[in-house]
Design a protein around this motif. Structure first.
Motif, PDB file in Angstrom:
ATOM      1  N   CYS A   1      -3.131   4.475  10.247  1.00 50.51           N
ATOM      2  CA  CYS A   1      -4.552   4.257   9.984  1.00 50.51           C
ATOM      3  C   CYS A   1      -5.380   5.349  10.653  1.00 50.51           C
ATOM      4  O   CYS A   1      -5.161   5.679  11.823  1.00 50.51           O
ATOM      5  CB  CYS A   1      -4.991   2.885  10.490  1.00 50.51           C
ATOM      6  SG  CYS A   1      -6.739   2.551  10.132  1.00 50.51           S
TER       7      CYS A   1
ATOM      8  N   GLN B   1      -8.909   5.223  10.046  1.00 50.95           N
ATOM      9  CA  GLN B   1     -10.231   4.712   9.682  1.00 50.95           C
ATOM     10  C   GLN B   1     -11.189   4.737  10.868  1.00 50.95           C
ATOM     11  O   GLN B   1     -10.848   4.272  11.956  1.00 50.95           O
ATOM     12  CB  GLN B   1     -10.097   3.270   9.178  1.00 50.95           C
ATOM     13  CG  GLN B   1     -11.402   2.581   8.825  1.00 50.95           C
ATOM     14  CD  GLN B   1     -11.915   3.015   7.472  1.00 50.95           C
ATOM     15  OE1 GLN B   1     -11.191   2.952   6.485  1.00 50.95           O
ATOM     16  NE2 GLN B   1     -13.156   3.467   7.424  1.00 50.95           N
TER      17      GLN B   1
ATOM     18  N   CYS C   1      -9.731   1.940  14.105  1.00 56.88           N
ATOM     19  CA  CYS C   1      -8.610   2.608  14.779  1.00 56.88           C
ATOM     20  C   CYS C   1      -9.051   3.936  15.404  1.00 56.88           C
ATOM     21  O   CYS C   1      -8.483   4.349  16.411  1.00 56.88           O
ATOM     22  CB  CYS C   1      -7.451   2.811  13.810  1.00 56.88           C
ATOM     23  SG  CYS C   1      -6.544   1.268  13.482  1.00 56.88           S
TER      24      CYS C   1
ATOM     25  N   CYS D   1      -8.267   1.817   6.310  1.00 50.65           N
ATOM     26  CA  CYS D   1      -7.993   0.570   7.034  1.00 50.65           C
ATOM     27  C   CYS D   1      -6.795  -0.197   6.467  1.00 50.65           C
ATOM     28  O   CYS D   1      -6.691  -0.430   5.270  1.00 50.65           O
ATOM     29  CB  CYS D   1      -9.237  -0.304   6.992  1.00 50.65           C
ATOM     30  SG  CYS D   1      -9.045  -1.855   7.882  1.00 50.65           S
ATOM     31  N   LEU D   2      -5.921  -0.621   7.388  1.00 48.09           N
ATOM     32  CA  LEU D   2      -4.739  -1.411   7.026  1.00 48.09           C
ATOM     33  C   LEU D   2      -4.971  -2.898   7.251  1.00 48.09           C
ATOM     34  O   LEU D   2      -4.130  -3.714   6.880  1.00 48.09           O
ATOM     35  CB  LEU D   2      -3.529  -0.947   7.844  1.00 48.09           C
ATOM     36  CG  LEU D   2      -3.032   0.470   7.556  1.00 48.09           C
ATOM     37  CD1 LEU D   2      -2.036   0.907   8.624  1.00 48.09           C
ATOM     38  CD2 LEU D   2      -2.408   0.550   6.178  1.00 48.09           C
ATOM     39  N   GLY D   3      -6.049  -3.259   7.911  1.00 41.06           N
ATOM     40  CA  GLY D   3      -6.369  -4.677   8.093  1.00 41.06           C
ATOM     41  C   GLY D   3      -6.603  -5.117   9.526  1.00 41.06           C
ATOM     42  O   GLY D   3      -7.668  -5.640   9.839  1.00 41.06           O
TER      43      GLY D   3
ATOM     44  N   CYS E   1      -7.792  -4.280  12.388  1.00 42.22           N
ATOM     45  CA  CYS E   1      -8.575  -3.286  13.139  1.00 42.22           C
ATOM     46  C   CYS E   1      -8.659  -3.620  14.624  1.00 42.22           C
ATOM     47  O   CYS E   1      -8.674  -2.730  15.464  1.00 42.22           O
ATOM     48  CB  CYS E   1      -9.990  -3.209  12.576  1.00 42.22           C
ATOM     49  SG  CYS E   1     -10.084  -3.289  10.791  1.00 42.22           S
TER      50      CYS E   1
END
Ligand code: FES
Length: 107
Positions: free
Chosen positions: A11, A13, A24, A56-58, A60
């Motif tokens: 990530c 983001q 992140c 974003c992977l979720g 955060c």
């Protein structure tokens, strides 16, 4: 081009200051991503591993976040000093680094 056996998404983001989700980038993902790329290159793993930065992977709140496919294993709170272990154990050895694995309620 050979099809990689594993795909690593790091990530990268960022969000504006004060955003309720944080990001992140706030948690230091830039040097973590740099270390993934550095080791990927130094180890010459281009034909077996793919490394990419992503949005974003979720999770955060638990970043820096990294996900590895095809296993679908999420690592959270990854630090620069953890990258070597992820390469050695998981990306080369095929063994998940359990101490860095995201808790079940996160991923
Ligand atoms: S900002 Fe990295 S997981 Fe959301």
């Amino acid at each position: 081009m050979a099809r990689p056996q594993k795909h690593v998404f790091v990530c990268a983001q960022g969000r504006p200051a004060g955003h309720p989700r944080g990001s992140c980038v706030d948690k230091g993902c830039k040097p973590v991503g740099d270390e993934f790329f550095r080791q990927w290159q130094a180890r010459n793993l281009f034909s077996t591993v793919s490394v990419a930065q992503t949005s974003c992977l979720g999770p955060c709140q638990a970043g820096p976040s990294v996900v590895v496919y095809p296993e679908g294993v999420m690592y959270t709170n990854v630090q620069v000093e953890d990258v070597n272990e992820i390469f050695e154990k998981h990306l080369i050895g095929g063994e998940v680094v359990e101490r860095l694995r995201a808790p079940a309620d996160v991923w």
